[in-house]
Write a protein that holds these residues in place. Structure first.
Motif, PDB file in Angstrom:
ATOM      1  N   VAL A  84       0.893  -1.152   0.000  1.00 47.06           N
ATOM      2  CA  VAL A  84       0.000   0.000   0.000  1.00 47.06           C
ATOM      3  C   VAL A  84       0.933   1.205   0.000  1.00 47.06           C
ATOM      4  O   VAL A  84       1.569   1.502   1.002  1.00 47.06           O
ATOM      5  N   GLU A  85       1.025   1.838  -1.165  1.00 46.42           N
ATOM      6  CA  GLU A  85       1.944   2.969  -1.323  1.00 46.42           C
ATOM      7  C   GLU A  85       1.255   4.254  -0.904  1.00 46.42           C
ATOM      8  O   GLU A  85       0.164   4.569  -1.368  1.00 46.42           O
ATOM      9  N   LYS A  86       1.916   4.974  -0.043  1.00 46.99           N
ATOM     10  CA  LYS A  86       1.376   6.250   0.409  1.00 46.99           C
ATOM     11  C   LYS A  86       1.994   7.363  -0.419  1.00 46.99           C
ATOM     12  O   LYS A  86       3.118   7.247  -0.909  1.00 46.99           O
ATOM     13  N   THR A  87       1.242   8.426  -0.604  1.00 48.54           N
ATOM     14  CA  THR A  87       1.724   9.563  -1.375  1.00 48.54           C
ATOM     15  C   THR A  87       2.112  10.720  -0.459  1.00 48.54           C
ATOM     16  O   THR A  87       2.439  11.792  -0.938  1.00 48.54           O
ATOM     17  N   CYS A  88       2.065  10.465   0.852  1.00 47.26           N
ATOM     18  CA  CYS A  88       2.400  11.494   1.834  1.00 47.26           C
ATOM     19  C   CYS A  88       2.982  10.799   3.060  1.00 47.26           C
ATOM     20  O   CYS A  88       2.505   9.732   3.451  1.00 47.26           O
ATOM     21  N   GLY A  89       3.973  11.402   3.673  1.00 47.73           N
ATOM     22  CA  GLY A  89       4.563  10.842   4.885  1.00 47.73           C
ATOM     23  C   GLY A  89       3.639  10.925   6.087  1.00 47.73           C
ATOM     24  O   GLY A  89       3.918  10.352   7.138  1.00 47.73           O
ATOM     25  N   CYS A  90       2.514  11.605   5.931  1.00 47.29           N
ATOM     26  CA  CYS A  90       1.564  11.789   7.032  1.00 47.29           C
ATOM     27  C   CYS A  90       0.606  10.611   7.188  1.00 47.29           C
ATOM     28  O   CYS A  90      -0.203  10.599   8.108  1.00 47.29           O
ATOM     29  N   THR A  91       0.670   9.640   6.293  1.00 45.96           N
ATOM     30  CA  THR A  91      -0.213   8.479   6.373  1.00 45.96           C
ATOM     31  C   THR A  91       0.599   7.225   6.664  1.00 45.96           C
ATOM     32  O   THR A  91       1.717   7.080   6.201  1.00 45.96           O
ATOM     33  N   SER A  92      -0.003   6.332   7.441  1.00 52.36           N
ATOM     34  CA  SER A  92       0.625   5.051   7.772  1.00 52.36           C
ATOM     35  C   SER A  92      -0.355   3.929   7.478  1.00 52.36           C
ATOM     36  O   SER A  92      -1.385   3.838   8.147  1.00 52.36           O
ATOM     37  N   PRO A  93      -0.042   3.065   6.515  1.00 51.82           N
ATOM     38  CA  PRO A  93      -0.949   1.955   6.214  1.00 51.82           C
ATOM     39  C   PRO A  93      -0.565   0.662   6.928  1.00 51.82           C
ATOM     40  O   PRO A  93       0.612   0.366   7.103  1.00 51.82           O
ATOM     41  N   GLU A  94      -1.553  -0.075   7.348  1.00 49.01           N
ATOM     42  CA  GLU A  94      -1.410  -1.448   7.860  1.00 49.01           C
ATOM     43  C   GLU A  94      -2.428  -2.271   7.095  1.00 49.01           C
ATOM     44  O   GLU A  94      -3.573  -1.844   6.945  1.00 49.01           O
ATOM     45  N   PHE A  95      -2.024  -3.453   6.626  1.00 50.77           N
ATOM     46  CA  PHE A  95      -2.949  -4.224   5.802  1.00 50.77           C
ATOM     47  C   PHE A  95      -2.782  -5.714   6.009  1.00 50.77           C
ATOM     48  O   PHE A  95      -1.780  -6.179   6.539  1.00 50.77           O
TER      49      PHE A  95
END
Length: 150
Positions: A84-95
């Motif tokens: 899950v690629e984020k486009t901002c360092g402000c988001t953290s994905p867990e999947f």
């Protein structure tokens, strides 16, 4: 002398590379559509999200909020999310990192940190999986308010 140093440098470079085997099994990766767009009859996983966008509404600057996107594999083969690629360092994905069998559910939890942000925020995340197409887009939105204007 130069040859010895060069030889030692080459040997050092070759042996200094660390090899880790973090590969994902390719048994689950299958693209059944050929270049001419014809499906060759292979079973494929299909990701179906309950929703692909979530609006947090108004939040205070500096607040961390999370949302869980739920999905189901409505295809005929195990579904594997590879990233899950984020486009901002402000988001953290867990999947869900294990294969999701046909008919089963999985989830992707996104945590958004509004520190240093203000105004309307619209963040896009790219879900990469062994589906066709191989990428899906999910979004989170928020109106980040300064504590004095909330």
């Amino acid at each position: 002398m130069k040859r010895i140093i060069l030889s030692l440098l080459v040997v050092f470079i070759l042996f200094s590379c660390e090899t880790k085997n973090n590969n994902i099994s390719t048994d689950l990766v299958n693209n059944p559509v050929s270049a001419d767009g014809i499906n060759k009859g292979a079973n494929v996983p299909v990701i179906q999200f309950e929703k692909t966008e979530h609006d947090f509404g108004k939040i205070l600057q500096g607040e961390q909020v999370s949302y869980t996107f739920k999905f189901k594999n409505v295809g005929d083969a195990p579904l594997l999310i590879t990233a899950v690629e984020k486009t901002c360092g402000c988001t953290s994905p867990e999947f869900t990192r294990t294969p999701v069998k046909p008919g089963d559910d999985g989830k992707i939890t996104i945590t958004y940190d509004s520190k240093g942000h203000k105004g309307f925020q619209n963040k896009r995340l790219i879900v990469k999986a062994n589906t066709n197409p191989s990428e899906s887009i999910i979004r989170i939105k928020a109106q980040v308010e300064n504590i004095n204007t909330f």
